[in-house]
Enzyme design. Structure first.
Site, PDB file in Angstrom:
ATOM      1  N   CYS A   1      14.983  13.181  -7.990  1.00  0.00           N
ATOM      2  CA  CYS A   1      14.842  14.403  -7.205  1.00  0.00           C
ATOM      3  C   CYS A   1      14.460  15.581  -8.110  1.00  0.00           C
ATOM      4  O   CYS A   1      14.945  15.698  -9.224  1.00  0.00           O
ATOM      5  CB  CYS A   1      16.154  14.759  -6.539  1.00  0.00           C
ATOM      6  SG  CYS A   1      16.871  13.400  -5.633  1.00  0.00           S
TER       7      CYS A   1
ATOM      8  N   ARG B   1       8.388  12.730 -11.576  1.00  0.00           N
ATOM      9  CA  ARG B   1       9.769  12.259 -11.678  1.00  0.00           C
ATOM     10  C   ARG B   1      10.033  11.067 -10.770  1.00  0.00           C
ATOM     11  O   ARG B   1      11.019  10.362 -10.948  1.00  0.00           O
ATOM     12  CB  ARG B   1      10.735  13.395 -11.326  1.00  0.00           C
ATOM     13  CG  ARG B   1      10.654  14.563 -12.288  1.00  0.00           C
ATOM     14  CD  ARG B   1      11.325  15.778 -11.704  1.00  0.00           C
ATOM     15  NE  ARG B   1      12.765  15.718 -11.711  1.00  0.00           N
ATOM     16  CZ  ARG B   1      13.545  16.185 -12.682  1.00  0.00           C
ATOM     17  NH1 ARG B   1      12.977  16.729 -13.738  1.00  0.00           N
ATOM     18  NH2 ARG B   1      14.844  16.112 -12.593  1.00  0.00           N
TER      19      ARG B   1
ATOM     20  N   TRP C   1      14.525  11.431  -4.136  1.00  0.00           N
ATOM     21  CA  TRP C   1      14.536  10.016  -4.520  1.00  0.00           C
ATOM     22  C   TRP C   1      15.829   9.459  -3.937  1.00  0.00           C
ATOM     23  O   TRP C   1      16.922   9.833  -4.364  1.00  0.00           O
ATOM     24  CB  TRP C   1      14.528   9.907  -6.045  1.00  0.00           C
ATOM     25  CG  TRP C   1      14.367   8.516  -6.576  1.00  0.00           C
ATOM     26  CD1 TRP C   1      13.204   7.836  -6.777  1.00  0.00           C
ATOM     27  CD2 TRP C   1      15.410   7.633  -6.993  1.00  0.00           C
ATOM     28  NE1 TRP C   1      13.457   6.599  -7.291  1.00  0.00           N
ATOM     29  CE2 TRP C   1      14.796   6.439  -7.427  1.00  0.00           C
ATOM     30  CE3 TRP C   1      16.806   7.715  -7.027  1.00  0.00           C
ATOM     31  CZ2 TRP C   1      15.519   5.351  -7.908  1.00  0.00           C
ATOM     32  CZ3 TRP C   1      17.528   6.636  -7.503  1.00  0.00           C
ATOM     33  CH2 TRP C   1      16.886   5.473  -7.939  1.00  0.00           C
TER      34      TRP C   1
ATOM     35  N   ASN D   1      20.063  17.950  -6.138  1.00  0.00           N
ATOM     36  CA  ASN D   1      19.732  16.855  -7.047  1.00  0.00           C
ATOM     37  C   ASN D   1      21.053  16.363  -7.622  1.00  0.00           C
ATOM     38  O   ASN D   1      21.853  17.165  -8.090  1.00  0.00           O
ATOM     39  CB  ASN D   1      18.823  17.406  -8.161  1.00  0.00           C
ATOM     40  CG  ASN D   1      18.453  16.356  -9.178  1.00  0.00           C
ATOM     41  OD1 ASN D   1      18.729  15.175  -8.979  1.00  0.00           O
ATOM     42  ND2 ASN D   1      17.815  16.785 -10.254  1.00  0.00           N
ATOM     43  N   GLY D   2      21.309  15.057  -7.555  1.00  0.00           N
ATOM     44  CA  GLY D   2      22.572  14.528  -8.072  1.00  0.00           C
ATOM     45  C   GLY D   2      23.270  13.703  -7.000  1.00  0.00           C
ATOM     46  O   GLY D   2      22.662  13.305  -6.008  1.00  0.00           O
TER      47      GLY D   2
ATOM     48  N   GLU E   1      10.653  -5.019 -23.984  1.00  0.00           N
ATOM     49  CA  GLU E   1       9.831  -3.900 -23.521  1.00  0.00           C
ATOM     50  C   GLU E   1       8.605  -4.412 -22.747  1.00  0.00           C
ATOM     51  O   GLU E   1       8.262  -3.872 -21.687  1.00  0.00           O
ATOM     52  CB  GLU E   1       9.417  -3.036 -24.729  1.00  0.00           C
ATOM     53  CG  GLU E   1       8.506  -1.876 -24.415  1.00  0.00           C
ATOM     54  CD  GLU E   1       9.043  -0.895 -23.377  1.00  0.00           C
ATOM     55  OE1 GLU E   1      10.217  -0.989 -22.992  1.00  0.00           O
ATOM     56  OE2 GLU E   1       8.260  -0.055 -22.915  1.00  0.00           O
TER      57      GLU E   1
ATOM     58  N   LYS F   1       7.750  -3.600 -18.712  1.00  0.00           N
ATOM     59  CA  LYS F   1       6.504  -3.001 -18.200  1.00  0.00           C
ATOM     60  C   LYS F   1       5.979  -3.813 -17.021  1.00  0.00           C
ATOM     61  O   LYS F   1       5.548  -3.264 -16.017  1.00  0.00           O
ATOM     62  CB  LYS F   1       5.407  -2.947 -19.275  1.00  0.00           C
ATOM     63  CG  LYS F   1       5.597  -2.040 -20.460  1.00  0.00           C
ATOM     64  CD  LYS F   1       5.803  -0.585 -20.153  1.00  0.00           C
ATOM     65  CE  LYS F   1       7.243  -0.260 -20.019  1.00  0.00           C
ATOM     66  NZ  LYS F   1       7.703   1.045 -20.330  1.00  0.00           N
TER      67      LYS F   1
ATOM     68  N   GLU G   1       8.213  -3.357 -13.874  1.00  0.00           N
ATOM     69  CA  GLU G   1       8.226  -2.073 -13.171  1.00  0.00           C
ATOM     70  C   GLU G   1       6.880  -1.679 -12.587  1.00  0.00           C
ATOM     71  O   GLU G   1       6.855  -1.074 -11.527  1.00  0.00           O
ATOM     72  CB  GLU G   1       8.814  -0.960 -14.039  1.00  0.00           C
ATOM     73  CG  GLU G   1       8.061  -0.691 -15.304  1.00  0.00           C
ATOM     74  CD  GLU G   1       8.745   0.349 -16.176  1.00  0.00           C
ATOM     75  OE1 GLU G   1       9.490   1.186 -15.661  1.00  0.00           O
ATOM     76  OE2 GLU G   1       8.505   0.321 -17.392  1.00  0.00           O
TER      77      GLU G   1
ATOM     78  N   HIS H   1      18.918 -22.595 -24.829  1.00  0.00           N
ATOM     79  CA  HIS H   1      20.317 -22.506 -24.385  1.00  0.00           C
ATOM     80  C   HIS H   1      20.412 -22.220 -22.883  1.00  0.00           C
ATOM     81  O   HIS H   1      21.409 -21.691 -22.408  1.00  0.00           O
ATOM     82  CB  HIS H   1      21.061 -21.444 -25.199  1.00  0.00           C
ATOM     83  CG  HIS H   1      21.088 -21.770 -26.660  1.00  0.00           C
ATOM     84  ND1 HIS H   1      21.856 -22.786 -27.182  1.00  0.00           N
ATOM     85  CD2 HIS H   1      20.390 -21.265 -27.707  1.00  0.00           C
ATOM     86  CE1 HIS H   1      21.649 -22.868 -28.490  1.00  0.00           C
ATOM     87  NE2 HIS H   1      20.751 -21.947 -28.831  1.00  0.00           N
TER      88      HIS H   1
ATOM     89  N   LYS I   1      11.198   9.069 -12.895  1.00  0.00           N
ATOM     90  CA  LYS I   1      10.902   9.364 -14.299  1.00  0.00           C
ATOM     91  C   LYS I   1      12.141   9.872 -15.033  1.00  0.00           C
ATOM     92  O   LYS I   1      12.414   9.471 -16.153  1.00  0.00           O
ATOM     93  CB  LYS I   1       9.782  10.411 -14.366  1.00  0.00           C
ATOM     94  CG  LYS I   1       9.285  10.695 -15.761  1.00  0.00           C
ATOM     95  CD  LYS I   1       8.458   9.550 -16.289  1.00  0.00           C
ATOM     96  CE  LYS I   1       8.084   9.706 -17.743  1.00  0.00           C
ATOM     97  NZ  LYS I   1       7.774   8.413 -18.346  1.00  0.00           N
TER      98      LYS I   1
HETATM   99  C1  F6R Z   1      10.638   2.385 -18.367  1.00  0.00           C
HETATM  100  C2  F6R Z   1      11.210   3.701 -18.287  1.00  0.00           C
HETATM  101  C3  F6R Z   1      12.670   3.820 -18.214  1.00  0.00           C
HETATM  102  C4  F6R Z   1      13.153   4.938 -19.145  1.00  0.00           C
HETATM  103  C5  F6R Z   1      14.655   5.180 -18.938  1.00  0.00           C
HETATM  104  C6  F6R Z   1      15.195   6.208 -19.895  1.00  0.00           C
HETATM  105  O1  F6R Z   1       9.247   2.438 -18.482  1.00  0.00           O
HETATM  106  O2  F6R Z   1      10.506   4.684 -18.278  1.00  0.00           O
HETATM  107  O3  F6R Z   1      13.300   2.619 -18.501  1.00  0.00           O
HETATM  108  O4  F6R Z   1      12.881   4.577 -20.455  1.00  0.00           O
HETATM  109  O5  F6R Z   1      14.875   5.599 -17.625  1.00  0.00           O
HETATM  110  O6  F6R Z   1      14.523   7.411 -19.758  1.00  0.00           O
HETATM  111  P1  F6R Z   1      14.587   8.525 -20.878  1.00  0.00           P
HETATM  112  O7  F6R Z   1      13.860   8.025 -22.049  1.00  0.00           O
HETATM  113  O8  F6R Z   1      13.921   9.719 -20.255  1.00  0.00           O
HETATM  114  O9  F6R Z   1      16.041   8.755 -21.154  1.00  0.00           O
END
Ligand code: F6R
Length: 608
Positions: free
Chosen positions: A2, A27, A74, A100-101, A481, A485, A488, A504, A603
Site C-alpha cells: 500500500c 510498490r 495491496w 498502510n499497515g 535467487e 526470479k 515470482e 537426500h 515492492k
Molecule cells: C524478490 C524481491 C523480494 C525482496 C524482499 C526484500 O525479487 O524483490 O524478495 O527482496 O521483499 O525487500 P527489501 O530488499 O526492500 O527489504
C-alpha cells in the site's frame, strides 16, 4: 505494498494525487482510491485494478479539490475489490481515511462496534479505524484520533480528512513510514519521498506514534501525550527521477540492463587499488570498532537475504569472521543472543521491509551496532541504522529485485575485502580481488549481449511447470535467487537447492518434465557438481547449464549451455544470477505474465 499520497494547497489536488499514486505504483497494488472535501462534503472515488482506471473515473467526476488523500491498496484483510479499496469512511461519511499497515486486533474492535450497532461495508481492518474515530468524534477531530489510537494494535500509517476541517489532513505514523513534504503554501504526504520530490525536497519524517496536523502553510506534530513537539525539517538530496523504461519493454528488463552501470556506481570511489583494499566515506565506525568485530549477523528478506547469504560465505571465507545470515521474519522471534563484539548488517533495497526493521529494532534494543545496506535515502532502515552503505543502484521500479541484488553483492564484496585486509589477506590478494570486481561491468555487458541465445532457450522451456536450480558453495545462494526470479515473475514452481542435498529427497521429483538449471561456475566444487548433474541426467532430467567459458566438463552432460565469463568464485554468482534474471524474464514474457507488477507481490513489504 500500500502507498499513501496526500496533497493540500492551492493547486489541482486530484491531478497531483493521481501523479503521486503513479509514482507509488512500483510498490505493487490491486486497487486505488482518492477522497477530498468539496462544498463541505467528503467526495471519493475507488477502482479495482490500475491507477489509470481511477484516473478515468475522477476525470468524469470533474472534481475541483485542494485537499486530497489517496492510496494504492495491496490486499491483506479482504479480497481486492472496489468496496475494500481505500479510502474508508465512518458511519456518517464525515471522515475519510487511507491506511498502510495492519490493525492486528481489528476483529475484536469490529465485533465490539457491531455490538453497538455500527454497520460495516467492507472486510478491511482499515474501516475499523475510520468507524472508531467517527464514533469518538464529538466536534474535536484531534481528540477523537487520540482517543482511538490507544485502542489500536499493529502497524499503521494513516492519512485522514474530516469535512468539518476542510483545510487540514491528519497524518499518523506508528511502525509504518510516512513523510511530509513541505512546499510553498502547500504540503504533501506520502509513504515514499520519491513521489513528491519533484515538488519539494524539504521533508519531515514522522516517527513512531506521532500525529501531524498538516495545513497548506503550517505543520503541527504531537506526541502520544498530545503535546506539541518541535520537528526539524530535512533537505533531501535525491534527484527527482522521471522514471522511464526508455526503449525497453519492461522496467524489469531495463533494470537488468542497468546492472553494468549499477556495479560501476557501487564501486565508484570505494576502493584503493594501491593498497588492495576498500573504503567507504559513509562508514562511520572507527578502525578499532571494525577490528573488534568477532561475529557478524546479516539480516534481510527475499532477494536481499540471498545477497546476504552470499556475503556470509564471503566474509567467513576471506575475513575469517563467523557470520550468520538470517531471514529477518524468523530471526525476530528467536530471542537472539547479542554479544558486544557482534556487528549487525541489515540489507534492504527499499529500507522499509517491516520484518527487517523489526529485527533491527530488537537488536538495537539489545545494544547492537547496525550497518545498513540500502538503496533508498531517507528510508526507515537508514534512519534506524548507525551507519549506511548506499547501493547507488538508482530507483528499482520492477517489483522483482534485479540490479539491487547485484549492487548488494558488490558492496558486500568490498566490505569483505576491507575486513579481510584488516586481518589476514595480503595486499596482492586484495589487488587481485579488486581487479576481478573491476572486470564485472564488462562481463555483465557481455552476458546482456548474449540475450538472444538466452531468449531462445527460454522459449524452448517456457511450457514446463517445475524447475530445479542447483548449485554448490557460492552457487547455492545464487540458485535460490535464480529460482525466486522464476517463481515470482513467471509463476512457475522452482526450487533452489544445494546440489549435494538433492539425493537426500528432492531427486524423487526429477524426470523429463522437470528441467534443472545448473549453476556451474564454482571452481572449488565443480567436479562434485558435475557428479550431481549426472545423477539428474540418469533420471531423464534435462539440464540447462550456466557455465564459465572454458568449462569443458559440462559439455557431455548439459542439454543447453549458457556461457558466462570466468571470474573468481566469490564473484561468480553475479554473472550467473544475471543469466537467471534474463531466463526468468524471457520465460515470463513467453507466458504473458505481468512482469513489472507480478500478481500478489509488493515492492516494499511494509507488513509482517
Ligand atoms: C524478490 C524481491 C523480494 C525482496 C524482499 C526484500 O525479487 O524483490 O524478495 O527482496 O521483499 O525487500 P527489501 O530488499 O526492500 O527489504
Amino acid at each position: 505494498m500500500c502507498g499513501i499520497f496526500g496533497y493540500i494547497g492551492s493547486r489541482d489536488a486530484v491531478k497531483i494525487a493521481i501523479n503521486g499514486l503513479k509514482k507509488l505504483e512500483y510498490r505493487g497494488y490491486d486497487s486505488a482510491g482518492i477522497a477530498g472535501i468539496k462544498d463541505g462534503k467528503i467526495v471519493s472515488a475507488k477502482e479495482l485494478g490500475k491507477i489509470t482506471a481511477l484516473e478515468k473515473e475522477v476525470a468524469k467526476m470533474n472534481l475541483d479539490l485542494h485537499v486530497a488523500i489517496s492510496q494504492t491498496r495491496w490486499a491483506t484483510h479482504g479480497k481486492p475489490s472496489k468496496i475494500n479499496a481505500h479510502p474508508h469512511f465512518d458511519a456518517t461519511h464525515q471522515l475519510a481515511l487511507v491506511h498502510n499497515g495492519i490493525i492486528e486486533n481489528y476483529e475484536a474492535l469490529r465485533t465490539s462496534l457491531k455490538d453497538k450497532g455500527v454497520h460495516f461495508v467492507s472486510d478491511t481492518d482499515t474501516e475499523v479505524v475510520a468507524q472508531l474515530i467517527g464514533a469518538h468524534y464529538k466536534g474535536d477531530i484531534l481528540k477523537a484520533v487520540f482517543e482511538t489510537l490507544p485502542l489500536l494494535k499493529g502497524a499503521y500509517a494513516i492519512a485522514l480528512i474530516h469535512q468539518d476541517y476542510p483545510d487540514q489532513i491528519i497524518a499518523i505514523s506508528h511502525n509504518a513510514p510516512l513523510v511530509i513534504g513541505i512546499g510553498e503554501n502547500e504540503a504533501f504526504i506520502s509513504s515514499d519521498t520519491h513521489s513528491f520530490v519533484a515538488h519539494t525536497r524539504e521533508v519531515v519524517f514522522l516517527e513512531n506514534s506521532e500525529v501531524a496536523v498538516i495545513k497548506a502553510d503550517k505543520l503541527e506534530v504531537f506526541n502520544t501525550a498530545l503535546e506539541q513537539i518541535e520537528k526539524k525539517s530535512e533537505q533531501l538530496s535525491i534527484e527527482a527521477i522521471e522514471s522511464s523504461k526508455g526503449n525497453y519493454e519492461h522496467y524489469t528488463l531495463k533494470e537488468i540492463h542497468d546492472q553494468p552501470q549499477a556495479v560501476r556506481n557501487a564501486l565508484s570511489g570505494r576502493f584503493l587499488q594501491e593498497y588492495g583494499t576498500a573504503s567507504f566515506d559513509s562508514l562511520n565506525f572507527d578502525v578499532n570498532e571494525l577490528l573488534n568485530v568477532k561475529r557478524i549477523l546479516i539480516l534481510a528478506c527475499g532477494t536481499s537475504w540471498h545477497a546476504g547469504y552470499m556475503g556470509a560465505y564471503m566474509l567467513e571465507d576471506k575475513a575469517r569472521i563467523p557470520v550468520q545470515a538470517e531471514i529477518a521474519s524468523e530471526f525476530r522471534y528467536k530471542n537472539p543472543i547479542v554479544q558486544n563484539d557482534t556487528l549487525v548488517i541489515a540489507i534492504s533495497q527499499s529500507g522499509e521491509t517491516a520484518d527487517t526493521i523489526a529485527a533491527v529494532r530488537e537488536l538495537k534494543a539489545k545494544g547492537a551496532k547496525i550497518l545498513a545496506l540500502c538503496n533508498v535515502e531517507g528510508s526507515t532502515l537508514v534512519r534506524e541504522a548507525d551507519s549506511t552503505l548506499f547501493l547507488r543502484a538508482g530507483q528499482e521500479i520492477g517489483v522483482c529485485s534485479t540490479k539491487a541484488f547485484t549492487s548488494q553483492v558488490v558492496i558486500l564484496s568490498l566490505f569483505t575485502l576491507m575486513m579481510a585486509r584488516m586481518r589476514h589477506m595480503s595486499k596482492q590478494d586484495g589487488q587481485e580481488f579488486l581487479k576481478a570486481l573491476e572486470r564485472l561491468p564488462d562481463q555483465i555487458d557481455s552476458i546482456l549481449k548474449n540475450s538472444a541465445h538466452i531468449e531462445a532457450i527460454a522459449k524452448k522451456y517456457a511450457h514446463y511447470e517445475n524447475f530445479f536450480y542447483l548449485g554448490r558453495h557460492y552457487m547455492y545462494p545464487a540458485s535460490l535467487e535464480g529460482a525466486l526470479k522464476l517463481k515470482e515473475i513467471a509463476y512457475i514452481n522452482a526450487n533452489g537447492y544445494p546440489a549435494g542435498e538433492m539425493k537426500h529427497g528432492p531427486i524423487a521429483l526429477i524426470n523429463e518434465n522437470c528441467p534443472t538449471v545448473a549453476l556451474c561456475s564454482n571452481n572449488l566444487t565443480h567436479e562434485k557438481l558435475l557428479s550431481n548433474l549426472m545423477e539428474v541426467k540418469s533420471r531423464n532430467g534435462l539440464v540447462i547449464a550456466i557455465a564459465e567459458e572454458g568449462d569443458k566438463g559440462i559439455e557431455k552432460i548439459a542439454d543447453e549451455i549458457i556461457r558466462v565469463p570466468a571470474t573468481i568464485d566469490e564473484l561468480a554468482c553475479i554473472p550467473a544470477v544475471v543469466v537467471t534474471q534474463l531466463l526468468a524474464y524471457f520465460i515470463a514474457k513467453e507466458r504473458g505474465a505481468d512482469i513489472d507488477q507480478p500478481r500478489n507481490l509488493a515492492k516494499a513489504v511494509t507488513v509482517e
